[in-house]
Design an enzyme around this catalytic site. Structure first.
Site, PDB file in Angstrom:
ATOM      1  N   CYS A  96       3.480  -1.287   5.806  1.00 47.32           N
ATOM      2  CA  CYS A  96       3.979  -0.001   6.261  1.00 47.32           C
ATOM      3  C   CYS A  96       3.041   1.130   5.893  1.00 47.32           C
ATOM      4  O   CYS A  96       2.151   0.990   5.051  1.00 47.32           O
ATOM      5  CB  CYS A  96       5.336   0.301   5.638  1.00 47.32           C
ATOM      6  SG  CYS A  96       6.569  -0.956   5.966  1.00 47.32           S
ATOM      7  N   GLY A 156       1.322  -0.432  10.609  1.00 46.75           N
ATOM      8  CA  GLY A 156       2.593  -0.944  11.097  1.00 46.75           C
ATOM      9  C   GLY A 156       2.809  -0.575  12.541  1.00 46.75           C
ATOM     10  O   GLY A 156       2.784   0.616  12.873  1.00 46.75           O
ATOM     11  N   ASN A 172       6.928   1.825   1.474  1.00 44.94           N
ATOM     12  CA  ASN A 172       5.872   0.852   1.752  1.00 44.94           C
ATOM     13  C   ASN A 172       5.763  -0.061   0.533  1.00 44.94           C
ATOM     14  O   ASN A 172       5.572   0.409  -0.570  1.00 44.94           O
ATOM     15  CB  ASN A 172       4.538   1.577   1.989  1.00 44.94           C
ATOM     16  CG  ASN A 172       3.341   0.635   2.088  1.00 44.94           C
ATOM     17  OD1 ASN A 172       2.214   1.012   1.760  1.00 44.94           O
ATOM     18  ND2 ASN A 172       3.542  -0.582   2.545  1.00 44.94           N
ATOM     19  N   GLY A 173       5.863  -1.366   0.776  1.00 49.53           N
ATOM     20  CA  GLY A 173       5.774  -2.334  -0.323  1.00 49.53           C
ATOM     21  C   GLY A 173       6.979  -3.240  -0.307  1.00 49.53           C
ATOM     22  O   GLY A 173       7.837  -3.137   0.576  1.00 49.53           O
ATOM     23  N   TYR A 183      -9.196  -5.577   4.245  1.00 52.52           N
ATOM     24  CA  TYR A 183      -8.773  -5.555   5.642  1.00 52.52           C
ATOM     25  C   TYR A 183      -7.846  -4.409   6.024  1.00 52.52           C
ATOM     26  O   TYR A 183      -7.988  -3.824   7.093  1.00 52.52           O
ATOM     27  CB  TYR A 183      -8.069  -6.877   5.977  1.00 52.52           C
ATOM     28  CG  TYR A 183      -7.350  -6.847   7.306  1.00 52.52           C
ATOM     29  CD1 TYR A 183      -8.042  -7.022   8.507  1.00 52.52           C
ATOM     30  CD2 TYR A 183      -5.975  -6.624   7.367  1.00 52.52           C
ATOM     31  CE1 TYR A 183      -7.385  -6.975   9.727  1.00 52.52           C
ATOM     32  CE2 TYR A 183      -5.310  -6.575   8.592  1.00 52.52           C
ATOM     33  CZ  TYR A 183      -6.012  -6.753   9.766  1.00 52.52           C
ATOM     34  OH  TYR A 183      -5.376  -6.705  10.959  1.00 52.52           O
TER      35      TYR A 183
HETATM   36  P1  5GP Z   1      -7.006 -16.089  11.846  1.00 50.62           P
HETATM   37  O1  5GP Z   1      -8.290 -16.739  12.292  1.00 50.62           O
HETATM   38  O2  5GP Z   1      -6.700 -16.390  10.444  1.00 50.62           O
HETATM   39  O3  5GP Z   1      -5.885 -16.437  12.804  1.00 50.62           O
HETATM   40  O4  5GP Z   1      -7.198 -14.521  11.979  1.00 50.62           O
HETATM   41  C1  5GP Z   1      -8.197 -13.864  11.251  1.00 50.62           C
HETATM   42  C2  5GP Z   1      -8.265 -12.447  11.757  1.00 50.62           C
HETATM   43  O5  5GP Z   1      -7.073 -11.777  11.391  1.00 50.62           O
HETATM   44  C3  5GP Z   1      -9.395 -11.637  11.183  1.00 50.62           C
HETATM   45  O6  5GP Z   1     -10.023 -10.998  12.271  1.00 50.62           O
HETATM   46  C4  5GP Z   1      -8.772 -10.606  10.283  1.00 50.62           C
HETATM   47  O7  5GP Z   1      -9.431  -9.373  10.434  1.00 50.62           O
HETATM   48  C5  5GP Z   1      -7.369 -10.505  10.812  1.00 50.62           C
HETATM   49  N1  5GP Z   1      -6.360 -10.262   9.740  1.00 50.62           N
HETATM   50  C6  5GP Z   1      -6.498 -10.367   8.417  1.00 50.62           C
HETATM   51  N2  5GP Z   1      -5.350 -10.050   7.770  1.00 50.62           N
HETATM   52  C7  5GP Z   1      -4.465  -9.726   8.717  1.00 50.62           C
HETATM   53  C8  5GP Z   1      -3.116  -9.293   8.666  1.00 50.62           C
HETATM   54  O8  5GP Z   1      -2.500  -9.133   7.612  1.00 50.62           O
HETATM   55  N3  5GP Z   1      -2.541  -9.046   9.879  1.00 50.62           N
HETATM   56  C9  5GP Z   1      -3.199  -9.194  11.064  1.00 50.62           C
HETATM   57  N4  5GP Z   1      -2.574  -8.920  12.194  1.00 50.62           N
HETATM   58  N5  5GP Z   1      -4.466  -9.600  11.128  1.00 50.62           N
HETATM   59  C10 5GP Z   1      -5.093  -9.862   9.975  1.00 50.62           C
HETATM   60 MG    MG Z   2     -10.277  -8.924  12.494  1.00 51.63          MG
END
Ligand code: 5GP
Ligand code: MG
Length: 467
Positions: free
Chosen positions: A12, A38, A112-113, A252
């Site tokens: 969030c 979010g 958030n959390g 990230y």
């Molecule tokens: P995977 O290959 O594991 O399906 O996806 C990796 C990708 O998901 C990477 O591009 C990374 O930037 C992104 N990513 C990392 N953490 C998260 C997250 O918490 N949520 C989402 N939607 N994407 C994430």
């Molecule tokens: Mg990515």
């Protein structure tokens, strides 16, 4: 319904402003800049001089907070929230900010959390007669607050939060104050700014930039900030805990144009890439990222290794999350709708692909396949964090242990084979921690190490694959 494991995963963002004639519009803009935190639902609560009014709905800020809907919201003090949740709890009644009136107290909160003792607290409260409206841990705080025997509102809030464990960056709006809180571990960020003399609280500094507010400072772990007619007051009412901000915010989650935890997200990401280049060099013709999240580490890797950076893929920015793949036949084109490899750059090349993280490995696998189809000769994948093996209990949406690719497969070689790369290396835990280390405190890196800074449930027990 008690909060299930799915309900516990919340990502969030929060924004609040006290005493500005454009409070609603500025909150709207603030939420726009926090959309990455979010995308599921969002909302604004405002004090109109008499009572608290609220607009919340499912959807993106641009869809929900349209001009004609904002018109009805007037006031000089507002808070807002953006929320992402997994499907189980993606329902309107969980959308925030919450507003309640109880026995002459009216207030609104945006959280958030994740509270790690939510299930226990809820059971106790329900046994005591509490009726819950949502499946959210945040609602716990409201129940605890109205039950508090303290006199002042802020004392009641503190009383409630003292009973909570885990991660809470929280904004609270009443008729005469805006209160901001960061839990004593400081898991999630929160900063303070000033716009035309009005105080602003926001998850990230990119919100302050957008509305031309001056950055004052970050709210400290365990700090409660009370903003009212009397000005601003700071308290440190909680017992001291290990300070452990979330390292994944740097890797990230946060926006690269923000400053959090005393550092620039952009600079940290680039330094992670540099460190990765030193730990895991490879011979190649070019370095590329998987846009956009991998860009910064890739740039760092390129600078450190001296291998030129190229854009090997272009991102289509018009792909919304509502994109529906109409049929199985069309689905296979899905990967390239968002990211299209540039054949002229890639054909016959040995490439280093830098990515910020791998979670399930499924999207990465699809992208690697697209690169192969574009004619790359060799793919050396480098990840700017260690393998993710443990779920997050503090607000990052990591799937269950079973779904994490680094738990599903017994070795990194197997993961390399699964996603289809010639080599795969991750940044070491020590390398990552060294890069982000700051003088005062450590970080929560539990998703990599399994060392949780608070008590967590049985789900954290290690699997046979862990070293
Ligand atoms: P995977 O290959 O594991 O399906 O996806 C990796 C990708 O998901 C990477 O591009 C990374 O930037 C992104 N990513 C990392 N953490 C998260 C997250 O918490 N949520 C989402 N939607 N994407 C994430
Ligand atoms: Mg990515």
């Amino acid at each position: 319904m008690t909060p299930g494991p799915r309900d516990k995963k919340e990502k969030c963002g929060v924004f609040g402003i006290y005493g500005h004639e454009l409070a609603v519009d500025l909150t709207y803009l603030g939420l726009y800049s926090l959309q990455h935190r979010g995308e599921e639902s969002c909302g604004i609560a405002v004090f109109n001089g008499k009572k608290l009014c609220q607009l919340v709905d499912m959807g993106l800020v641009s869809d929900v907070l349209r001009k004609n809907r904002l018109k009805g919201l007037k006031g000089r003090t507002a808070i807002g929230h953006v929320r992402y949740s997994t499907t189980g709890s993606s329902i309107l009644r969980n959308a925030q900010p919450f507003v309640i009136s109880h026995n002459r107290i009216s207030f609104s909160i945006a959280h958030n959390g994740n509270l790690t003792n939510a299930v226990k607290l809820r059971r106790e409260l329900e046994q005591d007669g509490a009726i819950f409206q949502t499946t959210m841990d945040s609602e716990m705080v409201m129940h605890l607050l109205v039950r508090s025997k303290k006199e002042l509102f802020e004392e009641r809030l503190i009383d409630a939060l003292r009973q909570c464990e885990g991660a809470f960056t929280m904004l609270c709006l009443t008729g005469d104050s805006l209160i901001g809180v960061r839990d004593p571990h400081g898991f999630r960020p929160l900063c303070l700014g000033k716009k035309d003399g009005a105080y602003v609280l926001a998850s990230e500094t990119c919100s302050l930039d957008l509305i031309d507010a001056e950055f004052i400072r970050e709210i400290e772990p365990g700090e409660v900030i009370i903003i009212s007619e009397q000005g601003i007051e700071s308290k440190k009412p909680f017992d001291r805990r290990t300070v452990s901000p979330c390292i994944f915010e740097f890797i990230y989650f946060a926006r690269p144009d923000s400053r959090i935890f005393g550092d620039s997200v952009y600079r940290v990401r680039k330094n992670l890439g540099r460190k990765l280049a030193r730990e895991h060099p490879a011979e190649a013709d070019m370095v590329m990222s998987i846009p956009d999240s991998g860009n910064y580490a890739a740039l760092g890797y390129s600078e450190e290794s001296g291998i030129p950076f190229e854009f090997g893929m272009v991102r289509n920015h018009y792909v919304g999350r509502t994109f529906i793949q109409p049929s199985q036949e069309m689905r296979k084109h899905g990967v390239k709708i968002k990211l299209n490899p540039i054949k002229d750059v890639l054909k016959g090349k040995r490439v280093i692909v830098v990515e910020d993280s791998i979670v399930r490995g499924t999207t990465t696998g699809g992208r690697i396949k697209a690169l192969r189809e574009a004619g790359v000769k060799e793919i050396h994948m480098r990840i700017s964090c260690p393998p993710i093996r443990f779920p997050c209990f503090y607000g990052i949406d990591f799937p269950s242990r079973k779904e994490l690719i680094a738990n599903q497969l017994p070795s990194i070689e197997e993961i390399a084979k699964f996603i289809g790369v010639d080599s795969l290396k991750y940044l070491s835990l020590e390398g990552m921690l060294e890069t982000v280390r700051n003088k005062e405190n450590g970080f929560c890196a539990a998703c990599f190490s399994g060392d949780y800074p608070t008590k967590v449930g049985r789900k954290a027990v290690k699997t046979p694959f862990e070293r």
